[in-house]
Design an enzyme around this catalytic site. Structure first.
Site, mmCIF file in Angstrom:
data_model
loop_
_atom_site.group_PDB
_atom_site.id
_atom_site.type_symbol
_atom_site.label_atom_id
_atom_site.label_comp_id
_atom_site.label_asym_id
_atom_site.label_seq_id
_atom_site.Cartn_x
_atom_site.Cartn_y
_atom_site.Cartn_z
ATOM 1 N N ARG A 182 0.789 -1.240 0.140
ATOM 2 C CA ARG A 182 -0.046 -0.053 0.098
ATOM 3 C C ARG A 182 0.767 1.206 -0.089
ATOM 4 O O ARG A 182 0.419 2.246 0.529
ATOM 5 C CB ARG A 182 -1.012 0.081 1.118
ATOM 6 C CG ARG A 182 -2.022 -1.131 1.371
ATOM 7 C CD ARG A 182 -2.750 -1.299 0.282
ATOM 8 N NE ARG A 182 -3.601 -2.417 0.420
ATOM 9 C CZ ARG A 182 -3.549 -3.514 -0.259
ATOM 10 N NH1 ARG A 182 -2.611 -3.780 -1.071
ATOM 11 N NH2 ARG A 182 -4.294 -4.566 -0.133
ATOM 12 N N SER A 230 -10.524 -1.024 4.537
ATOM 13 C CA SER A 230 -9.686 -1.133 5.431
ATOM 14 C C SER A 230 -9.019 0.251 5.923
ATOM 15 O O SER A 230 -8.417 0.776 5.102
ATOM 16 C CB SER A 230 -8.625 -2.288 5.348
ATOM 17 O OG SER A 230 -8.974 -3.500 4.900
ATOM 18 N N GLU A 300 -4.210 3.146 6.584
ATOM 19 C CA GLU A 300 -4.078 2.919 4.983
ATOM 20 C C GLU A 300 -4.892 4.097 4.204
ATOM 21 O O GLU A 300 -4.576 4.654 3.203
ATOM 22 C CB GLU A 300 -4.805 1.600 4.765
ATOM 23 C CG GLU A 300 -4.787 1.128 3.230
ATOM 24 C CD GLU A 300 -5.221 -0.180 2.922
ATOM 25 O OE1 GLU A 300 -5.133 -1.042 3.736
ATOM 26 O OE2 GLU A 300 -5.963 -0.275 1.990
HETATM 27 C C1 LIG Z 1 -15.685 -1.384 0.434
HETATM 28 C C2 LIG Z 1 -14.192 -1.152 0.084
HETATM 29 C C3 LIG Z 1 -13.338 -2.041 -0.249
HETATM 30 C C4 LIG Z 1 -11.827 -1.720 -0.302
HETATM 31 N N1 LIG Z 1 -11.049 -3.023 -0.928
HETATM 32 C C5 LIG Z 1 -9.910 -2.685 -1.041
HETATM 33 C C6 LIG Z 1 -8.942 -3.801 -1.478
HETATM 34 O O1 LIG Z 1 -9.138 -4.991 -1.381
HETATM 35 N N2 LIG Z 1 -7.733 -3.297 -1.709
HETATM 36 C C7 LIG Z 1 -7.042 -1.920 -1.775
HETATM 37 O O2 LIG Z 1 -5.947 -1.801 -2.030
HETATM 38 N N3 LIG Z 1 -8.154 -1.162 -1.254
HETATM 39 C C8 LIG Z 1 -9.143 -1.275 -0.975
HETATM 40 N N4 LIG Z 1 -10.197 -0.059 -0.503
HETATM 41 C C9 LIG Z 1 -9.405 1.145 -0.852
HETATM 42 C C10 LIG Z 1 -9.761 1.675 -2.213
HETATM 43 O O3 LIG Z 1 -10.699 1.151 -2.972
HETATM 44 C C11 LIG Z 1 -8.678 1.839 -2.833
HETATM 45 O O4 LIG Z 1 -7.429 2.453 -2.187
HETATM 46 C C12 LIG Z 1 -8.516 2.443 -4.304
HETATM 47 O O5 LIG Z 1 -7.225 2.597 -5.113
HETATM 48 C C13 LIG Z 1 -8.941 3.976 -4.125
HETATM 49 O O6 LIG Z 1 -9.220 4.571 -5.350
HETATM 50 P P1 LIG Z 1 -9.910 5.865 -5.470
HETATM 51 O O7 LIG Z 1 -10.042 6.460 -6.845
HETATM 52 O O8 LIG Z 1 -11.291 6.105 -4.913
HETATM 53 O O9 LIG Z 1 -8.856 6.852 -4.585
HETATM 54 P P2 LIG Z 1 -9.192 8.340 -3.740
HETATM 55 O O10 LIG Z 1 -9.846 7.843 -2.372
HETATM 56 O O11 LIG Z 1 -10.088 9.317 -4.507
HETATM 57 O O12 LIG Z 1 -7.640 8.902 -3.536
HETATM 58 C C14 LIG Z 1 -6.745 8.066 -2.875
HETATM 59 C C15 LIG Z 1 -5.396 8.967 -2.898
HETATM 60 O O13 LIG Z 1 -4.913 8.896 -4.008
HETATM 61 C C16 LIG Z 1 -4.573 10.150 -4.543
HETATM 62 N N5 LIG Z 1 -5.026 10.142 -6.111
HETATM 63 C C17 LIG Z 1 -6.124 9.897 -6.990
HETATM 64 N N6 LIG Z 1 -6.091 10.116 -7.962
HETATM 65 C C18 LIG Z 1 -4.831 10.019 -8.314
HETATM 66 C C19 LIG Z 1 -3.815 10.162 -9.420
HETATM 67 N N7 LIG Z 1 -4.441 10.140 -10.506
HETATM 68 N N8 LIG Z 1 -2.562 10.105 -9.323
HETATM 69 C C20 LIG Z 1 -2.154 10.356 -8.209
HETATM 70 N N9 LIG Z 1 -2.692 10.123 -6.788
HETATM 71 C C21 LIG Z 1 -3.996 10.239 -7.102
HETATM 72 C C22 LIG Z 1 -5.736 10.986 -3.923
HETATM 73 O O14 LIG Z 1 -5.099 12.235 -3.992
HETATM 74 C C23 LIG Z 1 -5.677 10.547 -2.460
HETATM 75 O O15 LIG Z 1 -4.613 10.865 -1.575
HETATM 76 C C24 LIG Z 1 -11.421 -0.411 -0.680
HETATM 77 C C25 LIG Z 1 -12.439 0.408 -0.072
HETATM 78 C C26 LIG Z 1 -13.604 0.278 0.001
HETATM 79 C C27 LIG Z 1 -14.549 1.239 0.208
#
Ligand SMILES: Cc1cc2nc3c(=O)[nH]c(=O)nc-3n(C[C@H](O)[C@H](O)[C@H](O)COP(=O)(O)OP(=O)(O)OC[C@H]3O[C@@H](n4cnc5c(N)ncnc54)[C@H](O)[C@@H]3O)c2cc1C
Length: 308
Positions: A182, A230, A300
Site C-alpha cells: 500500500r 480497511s 491505509e
Molecule cells: C468497500 C471497500 C473495499 C476496499 N477494498 C480494497 C482492497 O481490497 N484493496 C485495496 O488496496 N484497497 C481497497 N479499498 C480502498 C480503495 O478502494 C483503494 O485505495 C482505491 O485505490 C482508491 O481509489 P480512489 O480512486 O477511490 O482513490 P481516492 O480515495 O479518490 O484517492 C486516494 C489517494 O490517491 C490520490 N490520487 C487520486 N487520483 C490520483 C492520481 N491520478 N494520481 C496520483 N494520486 C491520485 C488522492 O489524492 C488520494 O490521496 C477499499 C475501499 C472500499 C470502500
C-alpha cells in the site's frame, strides 16, 4: 520572460470558468458526495474532468495560479475533514481504455477498476481479475499500490505517465516508484498519474469471468454501508482487524460512525456521521491497540483537507 502569478482563488475561478464555463466549475461544493464515506465539508473550487487532456490542463492552471490542488478518484480511500478542502479539487473521470496486443492495457487514470477488469475479460486479457472488487480509479490504485492479499497494482504495472508539481510530464517504470505494501513514491512526491499501462496476458473469457465471480463472492462478507474499506494497514504478521477486535471495539460507536461488527478494520457511516466522528474512532482504535499490544497501527486511508 516574465511570468505573472496570481495567487488568489478568484483568479483561478475566473480562469477555470473561461475554459469550462460556469456550469462545470463548482464553487463551495460539498465533498461528501464525492467520497465513499459520505462525509466532508466543501471544496473552494471543484471540477469534474472527463479526459486526460482536461486533467492536465486543470492541474497546470491550478499550479499557474498557485492554488493547492487535490485530485480525487472515487474517494474510496480518503477521509475528508468537516471543514473541507481549501483551493481546488479535481475529480478525475478521465477513463479512456485501450487494449493492445499481447495483453497490454492502456488506461487513463480516472478509469474505474471494475470497468477495467470487466473489459479485460471481454478482450480475453487475464491477470487483472483482482481489480474487480476494489472500488476506485486506476491512478489512485497505482499511487497507493492497491490490491488484494496476493496481487497488487505493482505486479501488473508496466509504466505510468505522470505530471509533477511544475507541470512537467514524464514516464516512470515500476522500479522508479519504490512500491511496497500500500505504498509508492507517488504518495510522497505528489506526482499525478495521467495514464497507466498494465500488463495482462492472453486468457479465456469464461475462466476470467469465473475467477472474478469468485473474488466478488469472497467480498460478500465485507460490511455494507459507506466506508473506506480497511482503515489501517495490516502490521507485519498480523491483521489490524483482529487486533481491534481483541480490544473489544467491534460495534463501538462515536456519533453516526461505528467500528463494524463484521470486520473491525472497517468503520461504517451508519447515520449521518461527521468526519470528526470517524476520526475519533480511528484515534480510539489506535490508542487501544497501542496500549494492549504495543503495536502502532498505521492508516491505509489518507486524510484530506483541514484538520486541527
Ligand atoms: C468497500 C471497500 C473495499 C476496499 N477494498 C480494497 C482492497 O481490497 N484493496 C485495496 O488496496 N484497497 C481497497 N479499498 C480502498 C480503495 O478502494 C483503494 O485505495 C482505491 O485505490 C482508491 O481509489 P480512489 O480512486 O477511490 O482513490 P481516492 O480515495 O479518490 O484517492 C486516494 C489517494 O490517491 C490520490 N490520487 C487520486 N487520483 C490520483 C492520481 N491520478 N494520481 C496520483 N494520486 C491520485 C488522492 O489524492 C488520494 O490521496 C477499499 C475501499 C472500499 C470502500
Amino acid at each position: 520572460m516574465t511570468t505573472t502569478t496570481i495567487s488568489d482563488v478568484n483568479s483561478l475561478k475566473r480562469a477555470l470558468i473561461a475554459v469550462w464555463g460556469e456550469e462545470r466549475v463548482r464553487i463551495e461544493e460539498p465533498l461528501a458526495r464525492y467520497c465513499n464515506w459520505k462525509v466532508g465539508g466543501p471544496a473552494d473550487l471543484l471540477l469534474v474532468v472527463r479526459t486526460a487532456d482536461e486533467l492536465i490542463r486543470a492541474w497546470r492552471l491550478a499550479r499557474q495560479h498557485r492554488q493547492p490542488v487535490t485530485v480525487l478518484g472515487f474517494g474510496a480511500n480518503v477521509l475528508i475533514s468537516d471543514r473541507g478542502i481549501r483551493g481546488f479539487v479535481i475529480v478525475n473521470r478521465a477513463e479512456r481504455l485501450a487494449f493492445h496486443p499481447r495483453g497490454l492495457v492502456e488506461a487513463d487514470s480516472g478509469t474505474n477498476l471494475a470497468v477495467l477488469a470487466k473489459q479485460a475479460a471481454l478482450h480475453e486479457v487475464s491477470g487483472l481479475e483482482f481489480l474487480i472488487g476494489i472500488p476506485g480509479t486506476v491512478g489512485a490504485a497505482v499511487a497507493v499500490n492497491a490490491g488484494t492479499r496476493t496481487r497488487w497494482m505493482s505486479h501488473v504495472l508496466e509504466r505510468v505517465r505522470v505530471i509533477d508539481a511544475h507541470g512537467r510530464e514524464r514516464w516512470l517504470a515500476p522500479s522508479d516508484l519504490a512500491f511496497a505494501y500500500r505504498e509508492s513514491r507517488l504518495k510522497h512526491t505528489g506526482d499525478l498519474v495521467i495514464t497507466a499501462w498494465l500488463r495482462g496476458r492472453p486468457g479465456r473469457r469464461d475462466r476470467i469471468e469465473r475467477r472474478m465471480a469468485e473474488l466478488l463472492r469472497e467480498r460478500q462478507h465485507q460490511p455494507a454501508g459507506p466506508s473506506a474499506g480497511s482503515v489501517f494497514k495490516n502490521p507485519p504478521g498480523d491483521f489490524a482487524g483482529r487486533l481491534i477486535e481483541q480490544c473489544g471495539l467491534k460495534g463501538y460507536r462515536v456519533g453516526g460512525a461505528k467500528i463494524s461488527e463484521r470486520h473491525a478494520n472497517f468503520i461504517v457511516n451508519t447515520d449521518r456521521a461527521s468526519a470528526a466522528d470517524i476520526k475519533s474512532l480511528i484515534d480510539r482504535a489506535k490508542a487501544a491497540v497501542a496500549e494492549r499490544f504495543g503495536i502502532r497501527l498505521e492508516e491505509e486511508i489518507r486524510y484530506l483537507g483541514e484538520w486541527e
